[in-house]
Design a protein around this motif. Structure first.
Motif, PDB file in Angstrom:
ATOM      1  N   UNK A 145       0.727  -1.177  -0.079  1.00 45.45           N
ATOM      2  CA  UNK A 145       0.081  -0.087   0.176  1.00 45.45           C
ATOM      3  C   UNK A 145       0.795   1.413  -0.052  1.00 45.45           C
ATOM      4  N   UNK A 146       1.996   1.246   0.059  1.00 45.60           N
ATOM      5  CA  UNK A 146       3.125   2.247   0.208  1.00 45.60           C
ATOM      6  C   UNK A 146       3.866   2.397  -1.333  1.00 45.60           C
ATOM      7  N   UNK A 203      -4.569 -14.466  12.756  1.00 41.24           N
ATOM      8  CA  UNK A 203      -5.240 -14.812  14.083  1.00 41.24           C
ATOM      9  C   UNK A 203      -5.738 -16.363  14.290  1.00 41.24           C
ATOM     10  N   UNK A 204      -6.321 -16.726  13.026  1.00 40.89           N
ATOM     11  CA  UNK A 204      -6.741 -18.275  13.142  1.00 40.89           C
ATOM     12  C   UNK A 204      -5.522 -19.207  13.126  1.00 40.89           C
ATOM     13  N   UNK A 205      -4.657 -18.583  12.360  1.00 41.37           N
ATOM     14  CA  UNK A 205      -3.179 -19.546  12.372  1.00 41.37           C
ATOM     15  C   UNK A 205      -2.900 -19.698  13.811  1.00 41.37           C
ATOM     16  N   UNK A 206      -2.851 -18.770  14.475  1.00 39.50           N
ATOM     17  CA  UNK A 206      -2.246 -18.660  15.914  1.00 39.50           C
ATOM     18  C   UNK A 206      -3.182 -19.536  16.715  1.00 39.50           C
ATOM     19  N   UNK A 234      -1.736  -7.781   7.992  1.00 41.52           N
ATOM     20  CA  UNK A 234      -2.260  -7.186   8.930  1.00 41.52           C
ATOM     21  C   UNK A 234      -2.774  -6.067   8.861  1.00 41.52           C
ATOM     22  N   UNK A 235      -4.117  -5.690   9.499  1.00 37.39           N
ATOM     23  CA  UNK A 235      -4.525  -4.351   9.209  1.00 37.39           C
ATOM     24  C   UNK A 235      -3.902  -3.149  10.193  1.00 37.39           C
ATOM     25  N   UNK A 236      -3.047  -3.515  10.855  1.00 36.26           N
ATOM     26  CA  UNK A 236      -2.322  -2.545  11.659  1.00 36.26           C
ATOM     27  C   UNK A 236      -1.146  -3.204  12.287  1.00 36.26           C
ATOM     28  N   UNK A 237      -0.358  -2.287  12.746  1.00 34.41           N
ATOM     29  CA  UNK A 237       1.114  -2.523  13.415  1.00 34.41           C
ATOM     30  C   UNK A 237       0.794  -3.641  14.833  1.00 34.41           C
TER      31      UNK A 237
END
Length: 178
Positions: free
Chosen positions: A18-19, A98-101, A87-90
């Protein structure tokens, strides 16, 4: 191998997670090296360097691609996404991460980035995947730690969450062995 002079380098500009970014690249520089060493996107792992293991998988214009088989100059003007961009944020994980975790779908983590990137692209195209289809997607990645079952379980859960449905594991449904 003779060293190329500075005149043989090319300015390569593209969007990374995105950058807008740019770097100087020799024509033979691989995308893996440009991303890892030139831009610090170290989530793109270098495994087999032959396009077989999938550890280097990135998305180019939304489609999975092996960065070890892609030249950096081919990224010119393209939209590139790596695992760092999922990821949506830092301090937040994506639904898939999150599901993998939750499902312990990673152990050493070397293959995980490429698998996440591939599954992210696949679930955008197929929001209600079958277990068999998910096996085919992850079948393009070599993992020596997990046995793939937790990966499939995590992908099924993430797909359900992204569709706004209850996660399959909460309904007592277990994926078949991979």
């Amino acid at each position: 191998m003779p060293r190329l002079n500075a005149a043989s380098r090319h300015r390569v500009g593209f969007t990374l997670n995105g950058k807008p970014v740019s770097l100087e690249a020799e024509p033979r520089l691989l995308a893996t090296d440009a991303l890892r060493h030139g831009l610090g996107a170290t989530g793109t792992h270098v495994g087999c360097e032959h396009g077989v293991c999938g550890a280097c998988t990135i998305q180019i214009d939304g489609q999975p691609a092996r960065a070890c088989l892609t030249l950096a100059v081919q990224l010119e003007g393209r939209d590139v996404a790596t695992v760092e961009g999922l990821a949506p944020g830092q301090d937040r994980l994506s639904v898939m991460q999150a599901a993998f975790r939750r499902h312990h779908a990673l152990q050493c983590g070397f293959c995980t980035a490429g698998i996440l990137v591939s599954l992210d692209a696949y679930l955008r195209e197929e929001p209600a995947p079958s277990e068999q289809a998910l096996r085919e997607v992850v079948g393009g990645h070599l993992c020596r730690c997990t046995g793939y079952t937790p990966i499939i379980r995590a992908a099924l859960e993430a797909a359900a969450i992204l569709r706004g449905e209850p996660a399959p594991h909460s309904q007592g449904r277990e994926p078949a062995n991979v």
